[in-house]
Design a protein around this motif. Structure first.
Motif, PDB file in Angstrom:
ATOM      1  N   PRO A 392       0.817  -1.227   0.000  1.00 44.13           N
ATOM      2  CA  PRO A 392       0.000   0.000   0.000  1.00 44.13           C
ATOM      3  C   PRO A 392       0.846   1.271   0.000  1.00 44.13           C
ATOM      4  O   PRO A 392       0.406   2.308  -0.502  1.00 44.13           O
ATOM      5  CB  PRO A 392      -0.805  -0.111   1.301  1.00 44.13           C
ATOM      6  N   LEU A 393       2.061   1.182   0.523  1.00 46.30           N
ATOM      7  CA  LEU A 393       2.939   2.355   0.517  1.00 46.30           C
ATOM      8  C   LEU A 393       3.437   2.637  -0.891  1.00 46.30           C
ATOM      9  O   LEU A 393       3.695   3.780  -1.267  1.00 46.30           O
ATOM     10  CB  LEU A 393       4.130   2.142   1.447  1.00 46.30           C
ATOM     11  N   ARG A 394       3.584   1.582  -1.668  1.00 52.19           N
ATOM     12  CA  ARG A 394       4.121   1.736  -3.014  1.00 52.19           C
ATOM     13  C   ARG A 394       3.071   2.196  -4.017  1.00 52.19           C
ATOM     14  O   ARG A 394       3.348   2.998  -4.892  1.00 52.19           O
ATOM     15  CB  ARG A 394       4.735   0.411  -3.491  1.00 52.19           C
ATOM     16  N   THR A 395       1.861   1.655  -3.898  1.00 53.59           N
ATOM     17  CA  THR A 395       0.851   2.036  -4.893  1.00 53.59           C
ATOM     18  C   THR A 395       0.341   3.451  -4.622  1.00 53.59           C
ATOM     19  O   THR A 395      -0.118   4.114  -5.543  1.00 53.59           O
ATOM     20  CB  THR A 395      -0.357   1.063  -4.892  1.00 53.59           C
ATOM     21  N   ALA A 396       0.430   3.886  -3.365  1.00 58.48           N
ATOM     22  CA  ALA A 396      -0.012   5.243  -2.994  1.00 58.48           C
ATOM     23  C   ALA A 396      -1.363   5.582  -3.611  1.00 58.48           C
ATOM     24  O   ALA A 396      -1.541   6.600  -4.272  1.00 58.48           O
ATOM     25  CB  ALA A 396       1.049   6.270  -3.392  1.00 58.48           C
ATOM     26  N   VAL A 397      -2.322   4.697  -3.383  1.00 56.74           N
ATOM     27  CA  VAL A 397      -3.671   4.832  -3.937  1.00 56.74           C
ATOM     28  C   VAL A 397      -4.355   6.093  -3.413  1.00 56.74           C
ATOM     29  O   VAL A 397      -4.181   6.456  -2.252  1.00 56.74           O
ATOM     30  CB  VAL A 397      -4.486   3.575  -3.531  1.00 56.74           C
ATOM     31  N   GLU A 398      -5.114   6.765  -4.269  1.00 54.43           N
ATOM     32  CA  GLU A 398      -5.791   8.002  -3.868  1.00 54.43           C
ATOM     33  C   GLU A 398      -7.194   7.772  -3.301  1.00 54.43           C
ATOM     34  O   GLU A 398      -7.714   8.607  -2.554  1.00 54.43           O
ATOM     35  CB  GLU A 398      -5.903   8.959  -5.069  1.00 54.43           C
ATOM     36  N   GLU A 399      -7.815   6.647  -3.695  1.00 53.46           N
ATOM     37  CA  GLU A 399      -9.208   6.425  -3.279  1.00 53.46           C
ATOM     38  C   GLU A 399      -9.311   6.081  -1.795  1.00 53.46           C
ATOM     39  O   GLU A 399      -8.769   5.073  -1.347  1.00 53.46           O
ATOM     40  CB  GLU A 399      -9.851   5.273  -4.076  1.00 53.46           C
ATOM     41  N   GLY A 400     -10.065   6.891  -1.069  1.00 53.31           N
ATOM     42  CA  GLY A 400     -10.281   6.624   0.353  1.00 53.31           C
ATOM     43  C   GLY A 400     -11.097   5.365   0.592  1.00 53.31           C
ATOM     44  O   GLY A 400     -11.034   4.768   1.659  1.00 53.31           O
TER      45      GLY A 400
END
Ligand SMILES: *Cc1c(COP(=O)(O)O)cnc(C)c1O
Length: 428
Positions: A392-400
């Protein structure tokens, strides 16, 4: 090192990769329709059939393995909320993770304590069923607890199961084959951990050790099986039953997400972080999840910095024609289950447009992640499995609204002293 420089001209990231830098690579062909049609068809119905086969075998599994009694012979791992790990990762790496993290605890799978308990066991059961049905020993609606009877064991003792493995596949195949009465030979690569070899020998498997790496061990196993009619080779690089067994995980995860009240849709995408070796386990699981959730699930593959073979294969489109050694990497990593220098071509070609992204993790980081996960969630991962926790740190997804599933692919069978030593490494 000519290849390395020519490759780096076309794919500049290869320079970083060849220096063992931790990288993140978003797959540019993700979601694209590929021109070359695949000759391999696997439908959701086929995956359901595989699940039904595992259910048929539940009475046997229950009888053969005491630890499976509580779940009636169905081997499935829990989906655990991982809020504490998530908070800890955010603090340690100074970054917010949008959405919620869960651990899919395959370290807790019974029989062989790793993701390989899915595909490996499934393939051997399927073969055993075929033999027994053809021999007239049982029908598909028969009582499968008979598989633990002397009649069946004597029948199977004329057959040998063979596979090549970095360790965990050998463990799953060795243990289930021995329980059915098969003879079993496991070709182990030099990376395989001593305790895995010892445990297999305790189960009565013949363990052949190879100085070379995993691909060589697989080759030798394949050759041995070809020369003997009563031998069956579980081919980690090409096996469809193995792949199908892994894919069943998707149906099980879907049920768990439903039960936990977690929606997967446009606003609530599902990210799944999967440690990748040859590609079978992460490939099969991703394939299944894509059948279930389509464009709303995003499979992300994690590899060690010393062995990013699937990444290299997909990025260049050369698949198993390239080895990590071609770019100067040594394939030496504490993540023994991921120490694969050349990926499966079958998986790479089938899945290249269905893998959202790839990232690599350094060994020191794997130890750290393993220690953090134990300290925060009490989950014992082996180093290979810890690669998922960085996702999750790598994909740095924007969707809450995102859900992150960190696939903890193994760990519960690691002997205490080995575990302690890995854990201490992570605390330094
Ligand atoms: C084998 C293994 C994987 C990766 O599976 P592949 O099919 O080799 O890609 C991941 N984690 C663990 C613990 C494994 O043993």
């Amino acid at each position: 090192m000519e290849t390395k420089y020519t490759l780096a001209e076309q794919w500049p990231l290869i320079t970083e990769i060849s220096r063992k830098k931790e990288i993140f690579w978003e797959n540019p062909i993700y979601g694209k329709i590929m021109e070359a049609p695949q000759d391999f068809e696997l439908t959701l119905e086929d995956i359901r059939e595989a699940d039904a086969r595992l259910r048929r075998f539940a009475p046997f599994i229950k009888q053969a393995f005491d630890e499976t009694v509580k779940d009636e012979g169905i081997n499935e791992s829990p989906l655990l909320p991982a809020e504490r790990l998530q908070a800890h990762l955010e603090k340690e790496f100074h970054r917010i993770i949008k959405g919620s993290c869960f651990i899919k605890a395959d370290n807790a799978l019974t029989v062989s304590g790793s993701v390989k308990a899915r595909g490996g066991i499934y393939e051997v059961l399927k073969y055993a069923e075929e033999l027994a049905v053809n021999e007239g020993l049982i029908g598909l609606d028969g009582d499968y607890s008979l598989f633990s009877s002397e009649t069946f064991k004597t029948f199977f003792s004329d057959y040998t199961i063979i596979c090549g493995s970095t360790g965990n596949l050998g463990l799953s195949i060795g243990i289930i084959s021995a329980a059915l009465g098969f003879k079993v030979t496991i070709h182990m690569s030099s990376d395989a951990k001593q305790w895995k070899k010892d445990l297999l020998r305790e189960h009565g498997a013949e363990v052949v050790e190879h100085e070379d790496d995993y691909s060589k061990a697989v080759d030798v196993g394949r050759q041995a099986a070809i020369s003997d009619r009563n031998s069956y080779f579980v081919d980690d690089e090409n096996s469809k039953p193995l792949f199908t067994g892994y894919a069943v995980a998707a149906l099980r995860l879907q049920k768990q997400l439903d039960e936990a009240g977690i929606t997967v849709d446009e606003e609530h995408p599902l990210y799944v972080y999967l440690p990748c070796g040859v590609g079978s386990a992460p490939g099969g699981i991703s394939f299944g999840l894509k059948k279930v959730y389509g464009q709303h699930v995003h499979p992300v593959f994690a590899e060690p910095v010393a062995a990013p073979s699937m990444l290299l294969g997909v990025m260049t489109g050369r698949h198993n024609a390239l080895s990590v050694r071609d770019i100067g990497l040594d394939n030496i990593t504490i993540a023994d289950g991921l120490a694969v220098g050349r990926p499966s071509k079958f998986i790479g070609k089938l899945m290249e447009n269905q893998i959202h992204s790839f990232y690599t993790v350094a060994d020191e980081q794997l130890y750290r992640l393993l220690a953090m996960t134990y300290d925060t969630e009490g989950v014992k991962a082996e180093p290979s499995a810890a690669a998922s926790f960085m996702g999750p740190l790598r994909t740095a997804v924007e969707e809450g609204g995102a859900t992150h599933v960190l696939w903890c692919t193994g760990g519960s069978m690691v002997p205490e002293e080995v575990w302690q030593s890995d854990y201490q490494q992570g605390k330094i």
